[in-house]
Each structure stands twice: as structure tokens, then as C-alpha cells.
Design an enzyme around this catalytic site. Sequence first.
Site, PDB file in Angstrom:
ATOM      1  N   THR A 273      24.377  43.251  25.957  1.00  0.00           N
ATOM      2  CA  THR A 273      24.473  42.010  26.721  1.00  0.00           C
ATOM      3  C   THR A 273      24.396  42.297  28.211  1.00  0.00           C
ATOM      4  O   THR A 273      23.642  41.662  28.956  1.00  0.00           O
ATOM      5  CB  THR A 273      25.831  41.327  26.416  1.00  0.00           C
ATOM      6  OG1 THR A 273      25.953  41.138  25.018  1.00  0.00           O
ATOM      7  CG2 THR A 273      25.961  40.000  27.139  1.00  0.00           C
TER       8      THR A 273
ATOM      9  N   GLY B 215      34.624  28.873  34.338  1.00  0.00           N
ATOM     10  CA  GLY B 215      34.975  30.300  34.341  1.00  0.00           C
ATOM     11  C   GLY B 215      33.894  31.103  35.048  1.00  0.00           C
ATOM     12  O   GLY B 215      33.100  30.559  35.824  1.00  0.00           O
TER      13      GLY B 215
ATOM     14  N   LEU C  91      30.422  29.625  37.030  1.00  0.00           N
ATOM     15  CA  LEU C  91      30.411  29.605  38.496  1.00  0.00           C
ATOM     16  C   LEU C  91      29.353  30.542  39.069  1.00  0.00           C
ATOM     17  O   LEU C  91      28.732  30.242  40.089  1.00  0.00           O
ATOM     18  CB  LEU C  91      31.802  29.955  39.037  1.00  0.00           C
ATOM     19  CG  LEU C  91      32.898  28.971  38.560  1.00  0.00           C
ATOM     20  CD1 LEU C  91      34.244  29.363  39.128  1.00  0.00           C
ATOM     21  CD2 LEU C  91      32.573  27.522  38.931  1.00  0.00           C
TER      22      LEU C  91
ATOM     23  N   VAL D 156      35.885  18.126  27.431  1.00  0.00           N
ATOM     24  CA  VAL D 156      34.549  17.691  27.001  1.00  0.00           C
ATOM     25  C   VAL D 156      34.624  17.219  25.552  1.00  0.00           C
ATOM     26  O   VAL D 156      35.271  17.844  24.715  1.00  0.00           O
ATOM     27  CB  VAL D 156      33.536  18.851  27.162  1.00  0.00           C
ATOM     28  CG1 VAL D 156      32.207  18.516  26.507  1.00  0.00           C
ATOM     29  CG2 VAL D 156      33.334  19.166  28.640  1.00  0.00           C
TER      30      VAL D 156
ATOM     31  N   ASP E 294      33.794  44.347  23.877  1.00  0.00           N
ATOM     32  CA  ASP E 294      34.019  42.914  23.656  1.00  0.00           C
ATOM     33  C   ASP E 294      34.434  42.588  22.228  1.00  0.00           C
ATOM     34  O   ASP E 294      35.004  41.523  21.980  1.00  0.00           O
ATOM     35  CB  ASP E 294      32.738  42.118  23.949  1.00  0.00           C
ATOM     36  CG  ASP E 294      32.498  41.899  25.439  1.00  0.00           C
ATOM     37  OD1 ASP E 294      33.199  42.523  26.257  1.00  0.00           O
ATOM     38  OD2 ASP E 294      31.599  41.100  25.772  1.00  0.00           O
TER      39      ASP E 294
ATOM     40  N   LEU F 149      34.803  42.690  29.632  1.00  0.00           N
ATOM     41  CA  LEU F 149      34.185  43.193  30.860  1.00  0.00           C
ATOM     42  C   LEU F 149      33.470  44.502  30.570  1.00  0.00           C
ATOM     43  O   LEU F 149      33.963  45.330  29.781  1.00  0.00           O
ATOM     44  CB  LEU F 149      35.253  43.446  31.931  1.00  0.00           C
ATOM     45  CG  LEU F 149      35.966  42.200  32.470  1.00  0.00           C
ATOM     46  CD1 LEU F 149      37.114  42.593  33.389  1.00  0.00           C
ATOM     47  CD2 LEU F 149      34.983  41.294  33.197  1.00  0.00           C
ATOM     48  N   ALA F 150      32.349  44.701  31.241  1.00  0.00           N
ATOM     49  CA  ALA F 150      31.542  45.895  31.006  1.00  0.00           C
ATOM     50  C   ALA F 150      32.331  47.169  31.317  1.00  0.00           C
ATOM     51  O   ALA F 150      32.283  48.140  30.548  1.00  0.00           O
ATOM     52  CB  ALA F 150      30.286  45.828  31.865  1.00  0.00           C
TER      53      ALA F 150
ATOM     54  N   HIS G  43      36.621  50.595  61.865  1.00  0.00           N
ATOM     55  CA  HIS G  43      36.440  49.312  62.560  1.00  0.00           C
ATOM     56  C   HIS G  43      35.010  49.204  63.064  1.00  0.00           C
ATOM     57  O   HIS G  43      34.505  50.173  63.624  1.00  0.00           O
ATOM     58  CB  HIS G  43      37.403  49.214  63.734  1.00  0.00           C
ATOM     59  CG  HIS G  43      37.236  47.962  64.528  1.00  0.00           C
ATOM     60  ND1 HIS G  43      37.653  46.737  64.063  1.00  0.00           N
ATOM     61  CD2 HIS G  43      36.651  47.749  65.735  1.00  0.00           C
ATOM     62  CE1 HIS G  43      37.349  45.811  64.957  1.00  0.00           C
ATOM     63  NE2 HIS G  43      36.741  46.397  65.984  1.00  0.00           N
TER      64      HIS G  43
END
Length: 467
Positions: A40, A182, A186, A237, A313, A320-321, A445
Site C-alpha cells: 500500500t 482523519g 485531510l 453520515v 497493518d 503506519l509504515a 539559527h
Amino acid sequence: MQYDVVVIGSGPGGYVAAIRCGQLGLKTAIIEKYSTLGGTCLNVGCIPSKALLDSSEHYHNANKHFAEHGINLSNLKVDLKQMIKRKNGVVEQTTGGITFLMKKNKVTTYQGVGSFVDKNTIKITKDDKTTEEITTKNVIIATGSKPASLPFITIDKKRIITSTEALNLTEVPKHLVLIGGGVIGLELGSVYARLGAKVTVIEYLDSIIPTMDKGLGKELQKSLKNLGFEFLLSHKVTGASVKGKTVTVTAEDTKGNPVKVEGDYCLVAVGRTAYTEGLNLDAVGIKLEERGKKVPVNEHLETPVAGIYAIGDVIRGAMLAHKAEEEGVYVAELIAGQKPHINYNLIPGVVYTWPEVASVGATEEQLKNDGIKYKAGSFPFKASGRARASMDTEGFVKVLADAGTDEILGVHMIGPRVADMIAEAVVGMEYRASAEDIARICHAHPTFTESFKEAALAATGNRAIHI
Ligand code: FAD
Ligand code: NAD
């Protein structure tokens, strides 16, 4: 053919496990049902979505911000076909890289669906239905996940789509309706909003990215509203239907009032479910967990059947990968007789919107729930010279530290390049740094990273220098 390890599935869990097994001298095979490796993440997940996020961000900046930088363009146009072509090129290069790495590490690759005959025998069924059997001492199940849907919605893959189709659209939607606020919604919503789509998010809970620290969702919502997103939070929904080129999504607010949203595409992004189809787990007596239908594993990622492991998964935990990758290395080293370790508390979460969102450790809500006394220090990017120079002043960094010991318990960031900045927090927390430790470390900086130091200074008693 007899192997030490057979890995089923070539996503970031499976291919990393196979590489580590190869490095450790184990005779290893990997089985992948698709013609390209990478799962995936590489084919239809992390990599293509980031490629489109980068392209669309370039367009957005050129369209909205270049003039302020003193760069004037005319005839700016989106060539979606080219954008998708470039994305496909990135995917091709990345998946090709995995094929190379398999060869380099002497891992044998089989294309086809892997299924159990017994605990030591795996059958591979190729696309042309021919089969082959291989035997092995150990198996690693790394079959990943697929998009979840809602029982009352039919995904036609044309107008009502999942992330997979959203990565290959042939036109920019006029109005994209997102079910689920989620990560997927987004990120992919941002791609099309930047390219000119109106985007409406319908989210069941009362905030977006609801599993992350609440402050992040609030801040991200403000930024996405500026990009043209609309939000229907706390909305359930109830249906989605297609007529011609119009998708109608129906929902209910908390009082049960009906709401109707019409768009030309609807992306269903309500999570993902573990994928175990075709594995024939019955042959080895592995029963899926009731909740989530995931493959059950113990603390060593071993299923109830000795010698069969599962990662990524398809098992419990974050989808998460990098979590899958850590587990791949863990199981390979365990099989090789080592004593590996994963710190599940310190798996960072990142959302690749702009501003980016990144988080590690406990949220303020978790600390409150657990009754842990903590100090919080924040630093806004608008006070950062680097952020002003690049016109990326949205967002903040928040450091949560134990009230007594000053140990950093959580870091939550929203802002420019925080996807990369979170690594410093992970390293610090892995070494159990205090906020004072970070506050006393010199940061170059001007960099965005100074904001982390400033937030740490704020957490140790209002000592931030630039606010
Ligand atoms: P997968 O990557 O799902 O791979 C499993 C593989 O197993 C697949 O190739 C499948 O074809 C194969 N397979 C399944 N069954 C069999 C079988 N019986 N025989 C042979 N092969 C089989 N995560 C991040 O950390 N960062 C991101 O930015 C990110 N972005 C994402 C964006 C999108 C749009 C999506 C959908 C996901 C994203 N994710 C991201 C999540 C990430 O893709 C997954 O967490 C990760 O791919 C899981 O890896 P895995 O190895 O467990 O499984
Ligand atoms: P998610 O769990 O992140 O979000 C799904 C959202 O849908 C939740 O906010 C949930 O409350 C909402 N929802 C559920 N049912 C609903 C309903 N009936 N009506 C309205 N809203 C509803 O899932 P996702 O965005 O689909 O992503 C799937 C997985 O892929 C996640 O686990 C994520 O970790 C992974 N992913 C990660 C990244 C990344 O790391 N940057 C990017 C994409 C995907």
C-alpha cells in the site's frame, strides 16, 4: 524449495522484514500478489500521496504566495495529467528500488497470492491460476490493510471513491465531499483544495485528526478553512448516492437533524481494515480477533501458532509504515535469535498537510485522564524568524513535561517541516531527555528547530526567549 523464512506481503512491513532476514543470513522468500513490490505504502499510499501533496503545494504557492515574494507569473495552469504522471514515475522508481533490494539481499521473490497449506507449507497461486508450493521454518504475515467503508455506502470507484482512486483522478473535482476528517481525508483533500476544489469534510467526532492532541486539530482546522475547506463536525453520515455526475451525501447532526451535501466526488476515508483474504488461516487454526478482524499476536509478534509471526497493518496498533518497518526488523532479529525491542510509545504520527502536523508521546488529554501532573510550554511559529522569512507562520510547538521530574512526556507540533522536526523529539524522548536538556542544546539559527528549543524553555518556567 525450503526456506528459513517466508514473508507474505511486500509492504513496508514485509519487504523490510525480508531485507533484515537476508542481512542476517536467513534463506528468505517474499510473496506479493501484485506485480510490483512495496505494498500500500509505495504503490497507493505514503509515496504517491506525498508526491501529489508536493506538486499541489508548489502550485498553491505559485498561485497564492509567489507575488508577495516578488515573483509574478502569468497563465499559471494545473496540468493534472502531468502531475499524476510524475507521481506514477516516483512510484515506479521507488517500487523498482525494492526489487533491487530483494536481489541485493538474496531474497527470492514470488508473484502470486500466498496461502497456508500447513504451518510449514505455503501455496502460491499466480494470476494464471497455476500454483507452486514452498516449505519454510517460519512465516511472517505482512498482508496489510485495505480501505474500510460504511455498510450503507457502495463505493463505485468512479464518483464514490477511496484513497486509491483519489490518487488517479482525471479531473480536479469541483466539490469533493470527504467522509472522515482523519489523515487520508485531510491529506488528499488538501491536494485537491490546493488545485481549486471546494472540499467539505463530514466528520463523526467533534474534531478533525481526533486521535491526536486536541490543540493540533483546532489549529489545523483554522489553516484548512483558509484553504477553502468546510467542516461539518459531529455529523454522522447516513448515506451516499450517485446520479449522473452528482454525489449526494446525507448525514445527521447531534440532534438528529438531516443534512445533505452535494458534490461531484465523494472520498470515503473512515479508516482501514486488516487484510487477510486468501491466506487460508483456517489451515493453521489462526482465528482473527473479534475487534478489527486482525491477526492475533503476543508481545513477540508471534501468532498462537509457533513459527508464524505477523506485523504491520494486519495486527494491532497504529497503521503506519514506520511502525510496520520496526516490526519487520523486530521479527527478523527475533527469528535470528537476537533480543530486539520496539518502544511503541515513541512511534511518531505525522500528517502531511500544510502546515504539517507531527506528534509523539502522550497528548494533554491522555495525561489529564491518567492523572499525571505535567507542565506545558508552547512556542508559536509566528515568533520564529525562520518562519517569517519563508512566510510559514501558522502553528506552534508544544512540549509536555512531567511536573516533578521534567522528563518530556509528549511533543505536539503543527507548522512548517514539523514532519522532519519531530525526529529530534523522538530521539530526546528515547534517551529520556528533560525539557531542560532540550532547552540547553544549541539549535542553529535561523531554523524551524529553534521553536522546539523555545517550547522546551517555555515548559521549564516561562524562559522562552523570543516571546
Ligand atoms: P501493506 O503496505 O498494506 O502491504 C501488504 C501487501 O501484502 C500488499 O502489497 C498486498 O498486495 C500483499 N498481500 C496481501 N495478501 C497477500 C497474499 N495472501 N499473498 C501475497 N501478497 C499479499 N503511513 C505512514 O506511515 N506515512 C504516510 O505518509 C502514509 N500515507 C498513507 C497514505 C495513504 C493514501 C494510505 C492508504 C496509507 C498511508 N499510510 C501511511 C499507511 C501505510 O501505507 C500503511 O501503514 C503501510 O503500508 C502498512 O504496511 P504493511 O506492510 O503492513 O502492509
Ligand atoms: P483515520 O482513522 O485517520 O480517520 C478516519 C476518520 O473518519 C476518523 O476521524 C473517524 O472519526 C471518521 N469516521 C469514521 N466513521 C465515520 C462516519 N460514519 N462518518 C463520518 N466520519 C467517520 O483513517 P484514514 O484517514 O482513513 O486513514 C487510514 C489509516 O491510514 C490510518 O490509520 C492512518 O494512520 C494511515 N495513514 C497515515 C498517513 C500518515 O501517516 N501521514 C496518511 C494516510 C493514511
